[in-house]
Design a protein around this motif. Structure first.
Motif, PDB file in Angstrom:
ATOM      1  N   UNK A 231      46.364  17.621   8.435  1.00 30.24           N
ATOM      2  CA  UNK A 231      47.520  18.007   6.879  1.00 30.24           C
ATOM      3  C   UNK A 231      46.981  17.593   5.434  1.00 30.24           C
ATOM      4  N   UNK A 232      45.896  16.608   5.059  1.00 29.47           N
ATOM      5  CA  UNK A 232      45.812  15.727   3.922  1.00 29.47           C
ATOM      6  C   UNK A 232      44.790  16.298   3.389  1.00 29.47           C
ATOM      7  N   UNK A 241      52.313  20.097   2.176  1.00 28.02           N
ATOM      8  CA  UNK A 241      52.214  20.678   3.406  1.00 28.02           C
ATOM      9  C   UNK A 241      52.728  19.026   4.409  1.00 28.02           C
ATOM     10  N   UNK A 242      52.169  18.358   3.228  1.00 30.62           N
ATOM     11  CA  UNK A 242      51.507  16.897   3.153  1.00 30.62           C
ATOM     12  C   UNK A 242      52.480  15.897   3.559  1.00 30.62           C
ATOM     13  N   UNK A 243      54.352  16.524   2.851  1.00 32.41           N
ATOM     14  CA  UNK A 243      55.416  15.456   2.938  1.00 32.41           C
ATOM     15  C   UNK A 243      55.814  15.646   4.782  1.00 32.41           C
ATOM     16  N   UNK A 244      55.029  16.466   5.654  1.00 31.67           N
ATOM     17  CA  UNK A 244      55.956  16.332   6.887  1.00 31.67           C
ATOM     18  C   UNK A 244      55.141  14.597   7.372  1.00 31.67           C
ATOM     19  N   UNK A 245      54.134  14.111   6.750  1.00 31.17           N
ATOM     20  CA  UNK A 245      54.096  12.685   6.933  1.00 31.17           C
ATOM     21  C   UNK A 245      54.465  12.042   6.759  1.00 31.17           C
ATOM     22  N   UNK A 246      56.060  12.607   6.020  1.00 29.82           N
ATOM     23  CA  UNK A 246      57.111  11.171   5.551  1.00 29.82           C
ATOM     24  C   UNK A 246      58.316  11.386   6.641  1.00 29.82           C
ATOM     25  N   UNK A 247      57.894  11.901   8.324  1.00 30.71           N
ATOM     26  CA  UNK A 247      59.427  11.791   8.438  1.00 30.71           C
ATOM     27  C   UNK A 247      59.254  10.227   9.336  1.00 30.71           C
ATOM     28  N   UNK A 248      60.534   9.722   9.277  1.00 33.02           N
ATOM     29  CA  UNK A 248      61.261   8.757  10.066  1.00 33.02           C
ATOM     30  C   UNK A 248      60.223   7.203   8.502  1.00 33.02           C
ATOM     31  N   UNK A 249      60.347   8.402   7.414  1.00 34.23           N
ATOM     32  CA  UNK A 249      59.749   6.602   5.972  1.00 34.23           C
ATOM     33  C   UNK A 249      60.368   7.113   5.178  1.00 34.23           C
ATOM     34  N   UNK A 250      61.707   8.067   4.480  1.00 32.62           N
ATOM     35  CA  UNK A 250      62.173   7.547   4.009  1.00 32.62           C
ATOM     36  C   UNK A 250      63.625   6.290   4.161  1.00 32.62           C
ATOM     37  N   UNK A 251      63.929   6.494   5.123  1.00 35.02           N
ATOM     38  CA  UNK A 251      65.301   5.209   6.042  1.00 35.02           C
ATOM     39  C   UNK A 251      63.842   3.888   5.641  1.00 35.02           C
ATOM     40  N   UNK A 252      62.866   4.914   6.311  1.00 39.63           N
ATOM     41  CA  UNK A 252      62.330   3.239   7.168  1.00 39.63           C
ATOM     42  C   UNK A 252      61.510   2.555   6.515  1.00 39.63           C
ATOM     43  N   UNK A 253      61.237   3.096   5.171  1.00 38.05           N
ATOM     44  CA  UNK A 253      60.731   2.010   3.675  1.00 38.05           C
ATOM     45  C   UNK A 253      62.155   0.889   2.924  1.00 38.05           C
ATOM     46  N   UNK A 254      63.199   1.915   2.894  1.00 41.50           N
ATOM     47  CA  UNK A 254      64.314   1.319   2.399  1.00 41.50           C
ATOM     48  C   UNK A 254      64.465  -0.101   3.754  1.00 41.50           C
ATOM     49  N   UNK A 255      64.668   0.441   5.138  1.00 40.24           N
ATOM     50  CA  UNK A 255      64.524  -1.279   5.678  1.00 40.24           C
ATOM     51  C   UNK A 255      63.578  -1.798   5.181  1.00 40.24           C
ATOM     52  N   UNK A 256      62.472  -1.734   5.233  1.00 40.32           N
ATOM     53  CA  UNK A 256      61.342  -2.338   5.312  1.00 40.32           C
ATOM     54  C   UNK A 256      61.610  -2.848   3.530  1.00 40.32           C
ATOM     55  N   UNK A 257      62.226  -2.041   2.631  1.00 38.12           N
ATOM     56  CA  UNK A 257      62.353  -3.069   0.791  1.00 38.12           C
ATOM     57  C   UNK A 257      63.537  -3.961   1.746  1.00 38.12           C
ATOM     58  N   UNK A 258      64.801  -4.005   2.227  1.00 39.94           N
ATOM     59  CA  UNK A 258      65.531  -4.412   3.101  1.00 39.94           C
ATOM     60  C   UNK A 258      65.320  -5.898   3.615  1.00 39.94           C
ATOM     61  N   UNK A 259      64.625  -6.050   4.248  1.00 37.72           N
ATOM     62  CA  UNK A 259      63.729  -7.217   5.093  1.00 37.72           C
ATOM     63  C   UNK A 259      62.433  -7.844   4.459  1.00 37.72           C
ATOM     64  N   UNK A 331      65.415  13.757  -0.389  1.00 37.62           N
ATOM     65  CA  UNK A 331      64.605  15.399   0.905  1.00 37.62           C
ATOM     66  C   UNK A 331      64.261  13.822   2.145  1.00 37.62           C
ATOM     67  N   UNK A 332      64.675  14.520   3.200  1.00 42.85           N
ATOM     68  CA  UNK A 332      64.378  14.169   4.411  1.00 42.85           C
ATOM     69  C   UNK A 332      63.778  14.985   5.611  1.00 42.85           C
ATOM     70  N   UNK A 333      62.297  14.630   6.233  1.00 40.02           N
ATOM     71  CA  UNK A 333      61.872  15.772   6.718  1.00 40.02           C
ATOM     72  C   UNK A 333      63.364  15.152   7.504  1.00 40.02           C
ATOM     73  N   UNK A 341      58.363  20.105  11.966  1.00 34.23           N
ATOM     74  CA  UNK A 341      58.845  19.372  10.584  1.00 34.23           C
ATOM     75  C   UNK A 341      59.543  20.285   9.920  1.00 34.23           C
ATOM     76  N   UNK A 342      60.883  20.110   9.183  1.00 29.91           N
ATOM     77  CA  UNK A 342      61.280  20.945   7.820  1.00 29.91           C
ATOM     78  C   UNK A 342      62.091  19.972   6.511  1.00 29.91           C
ATOM     79  N   UNK A 343      61.847  20.318   5.162  1.00 27.00           N
ATOM     80  CA  UNK A 343      62.686  19.389   4.678  1.00 27.00           C
ATOM     81  C   UNK A 343      64.359  19.725   4.580  1.00 27.00           C
TER      82      UNK A 343
END
Length: 361
Positions: A231-232, A241-259, A331-333, A341-343
């Protein structure tokens, strides 16, 4: 112990190899530029003894001067003050453009070390030696470097491919089971977006899949690295194409920030993937069966699937500041199917909230 290593090549304008195997740390000297006379090894406190051994190894094989920069562990090391400390060490030691940085640690360490290498004199050579599952399959491969700010994760960074990545599986033998499992969330992601063989291996024997001594574990690691390399190699700067690597990361990063970054990255990404699967289903893209497969595999590994129901407003606000947003649009994967995967761009907030209700508790 040394075995026959696997070499995965990363293409693009600045190609490099990722070497995976046991006993491959001795390849680090050859990975450094021949003109390098000074090396900064960036490492966490938990690897102080091993970093000292690495310094002795490098100094014994050449006339290089090797300095150690011990930085805080995990996300607390990814701060501009820590980068400034490394710059100070390099400045006082008169590092030049022919000198190099080695990232020796988990994903947070390789992110920080890469950022330091990318910014010192506008870029010096970098060799990554990840020591965790997460570092090997994700952070150290791909040339993304970054630090966190009070506003979010990885908002400041640079694209800076390493000269080489050395994944010595011997370094994983002393990791705790929890650490290995948390790192495996990124391996699971590779299975959902690219290589379903990973999912098959976990379902066949979840214990063996996370056991560094097993062939299944090594196969999963190699497949995840191969996925990221492909991909990279095609898309360094996340233009497509690299954007597909963000699967689960949009909310995941927000949770990390909240914690406040006290959670392991993999735990947050596990919940993020479960959310993305539910979002895919509610958007009419993914089958109930595929969503159930997410839940089953993540449960097999003991990864979390839900988060606080009342946290949604805070999480949404953080996601809207996320670097993956474009023009103020989220944008979510998502998945059309396993390995497809798609956007999903600018989904309605009611859809986002409905998906969160599926994982909120």
């Amino acid at each position: 112990m040394t075995d026959q290593p696997t070499v995965v090549s990363v293409g693009g304008d600045a190609p490099y190899d990722v070497t995976v195997g046991r006993g491959v740390l001795d390849r680090i000297d050859a990975a450094l530029p021949s003109a390098t006379r000074k090396v900064l090894v960036v490492h966490p406190p938990t690897l102080s003894a091993k970093a000292a051994e690495l310094r002795e190894r490098l100094q014994a094989s050449s006339a290089r001067e090797v300095l150690l920069a011990e930085i805080p562990d995990a996300e607390s090391g990814k701060r501009v003050e820590v980068a400034a400390f490394c710059w100070q060490v390099m400045g006082q030691a008169d590092f030049t453009r022919t000198d190099a940085v080695v990232g020796f640690g988990g994903g947070a360490v390789t992110d920080l070390a890469g950022f330091v290498a990318a910014t010192w004199l506008r870029g010096v050579a970098l060799v990554q030696v990840p020591t965790t599952v997460l570092g090997m399959v994700d952070a150290a491969v791909g040339g993304k470097t970054g630090i966190n700010t009070a506003e979010g994760k990885n908002l400041v960074g640079a694209f800076w491919p390493p000269r080489a990545v050395i994944c010595d599986l011997d370094l994983l033998d002393t990791l705790s089971a929890n650490e290995r499992v948390a790192g495996f969330a990124e391996v699971v992601k590779a299975g959902f977006i690219w290589y379903p063989e990973i999912l098959d291996l976990i379902e066949a024997d979840p214990v063996a899949a996370v056991d560094p001594a097993s062939p299944a574990f090594r196969r999963c690691i190699e497949l995840a690295i191969e996925m990221k390399a492909r991909v990279v190699g095609e898309d360094l700067r996340e233009a497509g194409l690299r954007e597909v690597l963000n699967y689960g990361h949009t909310l995941g990063h927000a949770i990390e920030h909240a914690e406040r970054y006290q959670w392991r990255h993999g735990a947050a990404i596990s919940i993020g993937m479960m959310y993305a699967a539910e979002l895919s289903r509610l958007a009419g893209r993914l089958s109930d069966e595929a969503v159930d497969r997410h839940r089953r595999i993540l449960e097999m590994l003991g990864l979390p699937l839900s988060y606080r129901a009342g946290a949604w407003p805070q999480l949404l606000a953080t996601m809207q500041r996320d670097k993956k947003s474009r023009g103020g649009m989220l944008r979510f994967i998502v998945l059309d199917d396993i390995a497809r995967p798609t956007v999903l761009q600018a989904p309605d907030e009611s859809l986002l909230f409905a998906a969160y209700q599926e994982i909120g508790q």
